[in-house]
Design a protein around this motif. Sequence first.
Motif, PDB file in Angstrom:
ATOM      1  N   MET A   1       7.016   4.345   3.872  1.00 29.40           N
ATOM      2  CA  MET A   1       6.743   3.549   2.411  1.00 29.40           C
ATOM      3  C   MET A   1       5.096   3.409   2.396  1.00 29.40           C
ATOM      4  N   ARG A   2       4.973   2.844   1.399  1.00 34.72           N
ATOM      5  CA  ARG A   2       3.834   3.600   0.291  1.00 34.72           C
ATOM      6  C   ARG A   2       3.091   2.299   0.604  1.00 34.72           C
ATOM      7  N   SER A   3       1.866   1.975   0.932  1.00 35.74           N
ATOM      8  CA  SER A   3       1.200   0.759   0.938  1.00 35.74           C
ATOM      9  C   SER A   3       0.597   0.296  -0.663  1.00 35.74           C
ATOM     10  N   GLY A   4       0.202  -0.699  -0.507  1.00 32.65           N
ATOM     11  CA  GLY A   4      -0.568  -1.800  -1.770  1.00 32.65           C
ATOM     12  C   GLY A   4       0.071  -2.826  -1.947  1.00 32.65           C
ATOM     13  N   VAL A   5      -0.397  -3.667  -2.301  1.00 36.23           N
ATOM     14  CA  VAL A   5       0.436  -5.190  -2.559  1.00 36.23           C
ATOM     15  C   VAL A   5       0.839  -5.128  -3.896  1.00 36.23           C
ATOM     16  N   ARG A   6       2.284  -5.660  -3.794  1.00 37.37           N
ATOM     17  CA  ARG A   6       3.169  -5.542  -5.114  1.00 37.37           C
ATOM     18  C   ARG A   6       3.272  -6.955  -5.288  1.00 37.37           C
ATOM     19  N   LEU A   7       3.813  -7.396  -6.074  1.00 39.17           N
ATOM     20  CA  LEU A   7       3.920  -8.446  -7.382  1.00 39.17           C
ATOM     21  C   LEU A   7       5.310  -8.453  -7.417  1.00 39.17           C
ATOM     22  N   GLY A   8       5.895 -10.177  -7.602  1.00 36.40           N
ATOM     23  CA  GLY A   8       7.510 -10.273  -7.295  1.00 36.40           C
ATOM     24  C   GLY A   8       7.569 -11.250  -8.245  1.00 36.40           C
ATOM     25  N   ASP A  22       2.067  -8.167   1.645  1.00 33.29           N
ATOM     26  CA  ASP A  22       0.904  -8.386   2.373  1.00 33.29           C
ATOM     27  C   ASP A  22       0.328  -6.249   2.107  1.00 33.29           C
ATOM     28  N   PHE A  23      -0.785  -5.699   2.463  1.00 38.56           N
ATOM     29  CA  PHE A  23      -1.063  -4.836   1.650  1.00 38.56           C
ATOM     30  C   PHE A  23       0.059  -3.361   2.511  1.00 38.56           C
ATOM     31  N   HIS A  24       0.529  -3.863   3.527  1.00 38.32           N
ATOM     32  CA  HIS A  24       1.619  -2.417   4.073  1.00 38.32           C
ATOM     33  C   HIS A  24       3.007  -2.516   3.823  1.00 38.32           C
ATOM     34  N   GLY A  25       3.520  -3.492   2.529  1.00 32.49           N
ATOM     35  CA  GLY A  25       4.553  -3.161   2.202  1.00 32.49           C
ATOM     36  C   GLY A  25       5.566  -4.279   3.230  1.00 32.49           C
ATOM     37  N   MET A  26       4.888  -5.173   4.244  1.00 26.04           N
ATOM     38  CA  MET A  26       5.914  -5.467   5.361  1.00 26.04           C
ATOM     39  C   MET A  26       6.529  -6.542   5.065  1.00 26.04           C
ATOM     40  N   LEU A  27       6.021  -8.254   3.959  1.00 21.10           N
ATOM     41  CA  LEU A  27       6.022  -9.282   3.452  1.00 21.10           C
ATOM     42  C   LEU A  27       6.085  -9.985   2.812  1.00 21.10           C
ATOM     43  N   ALA A  28       6.666 -10.931   2.638  1.00 23.98           N
ATOM     44  CA  ALA A  28       6.437 -11.523   1.328  1.00 23.98           C
ATOM     45  C   ALA A  28       6.807 -12.577   0.671  1.00 23.98           C
ATOM     46  N   GLN A 134      10.689  -8.988  -1.102  1.00 27.63           N
ATOM     47  CA  GLN A 134      11.838  -8.634   0.486  1.00 27.63           C
ATOM     48  C   GLN A 134      12.742  -8.237   0.273  1.00 27.63           C
ATOM     49  N   HIS A 135      13.451  -8.240  -0.221  1.00 23.97           N
ATOM     50  CA  HIS A 135      14.623  -7.838  -0.563  1.00 23.97           C
ATOM     51  C   HIS A 135      14.609  -5.513  -1.686  1.00 23.97           C
ATOM     52  N   ALA A 136      13.042  -6.210  -2.603  1.00 20.13           N
ATOM     53  CA  ALA A 136      12.330  -4.689  -2.451  1.00 20.13           C
ATOM     54  C   ALA A 136      11.937  -3.907  -1.219  1.00 20.13           C
ATOM     55  N   LEU A 137      11.247  -4.613  -1.232  1.00 21.79           N
ATOM     56  CA  LEU A 137      10.670  -3.809   0.125  1.00 21.79           C
ATOM     57  C   LEU A 137      11.633  -3.447   1.741  1.00 21.79           C
ATOM     58  N   ASP A 138      12.219  -4.458   1.300  1.00 21.76           N
ATOM     59  CA  ASP A 138      13.186  -3.747   2.808  1.00 21.76           C
ATOM     60  C   ASP A 138      14.191  -2.840   2.622  1.00 21.76           C
ATOM     61  N   SER A 139      14.384  -2.617   1.198  1.00 21.68           N
ATOM     62  CA  SER A 139      14.911  -1.411   0.353  1.00 21.68           C
ATOM     63  C   SER A 139      14.160   0.112   1.001  1.00 21.68           C
ATOM     64  N   GLU A 140      12.789   0.064   0.265  1.00 25.78           N
ATOM     65  CA  GLU A 140      11.916   0.568  -0.131  1.00 25.78           C
ATOM     66  C   GLU A 140      11.392   1.146   1.707  1.00 25.78           C
TER      67      GLU A 140
END
Length: 164
Positions: A1-8, A22-28, A134-140
């Motif tokens: 899993m890539r790290s870094g904040v993502r914007l939805g 979050d930075f770890h890409g776990m929770l939107a 969250q769907h994108a994070l879970d998919s990755e």
Amino acid sequence: MRSGVRLGVDVGKARIGVARSDFHGMLATPLETVARAAGDSTADLDRLTVLCDELDCAEIVVGLPLSLSGGTTPSTDDAIAFAGRLAIATGRAVRMIDERLTTVSAQAALHTSGRAVKGSRPVIDQIAAVILLQHALDSEASTGNPPGIAASELGPDPQGDYRD
């Protein structure tokens, strides 16, 4: 899993729902609702650029509104064009992910929580952005691959022509 904040980003005709990870890409989580700019104004892109800069976001995930059958609609074209402008404005990678039924899911969640849907449109937009991010994070997390498709593969090429 890539790290870094993502914007939805859930792009609508009147409003844009925005969520962040979050930075770890776990929770939107919901961030805010941005008014969609009219005409030649770039106020919406300017605000999203400020949010990206403040959060030092690594990537932006924009919802790709397809019809239930998977076909394109005028909203699909609008979202693709907006994603291209957003990539240019922010200088960030933009990926697009299928957002079918996110608004319906957001309305259902709001209704279940006891809030009236009427008058809650800005909140619905934020919840829809949370659902798609969250769907994108879970998919990755489950595939190990970046979610969706790069907006650059869908939008106009450098000459302004749309790709086939």
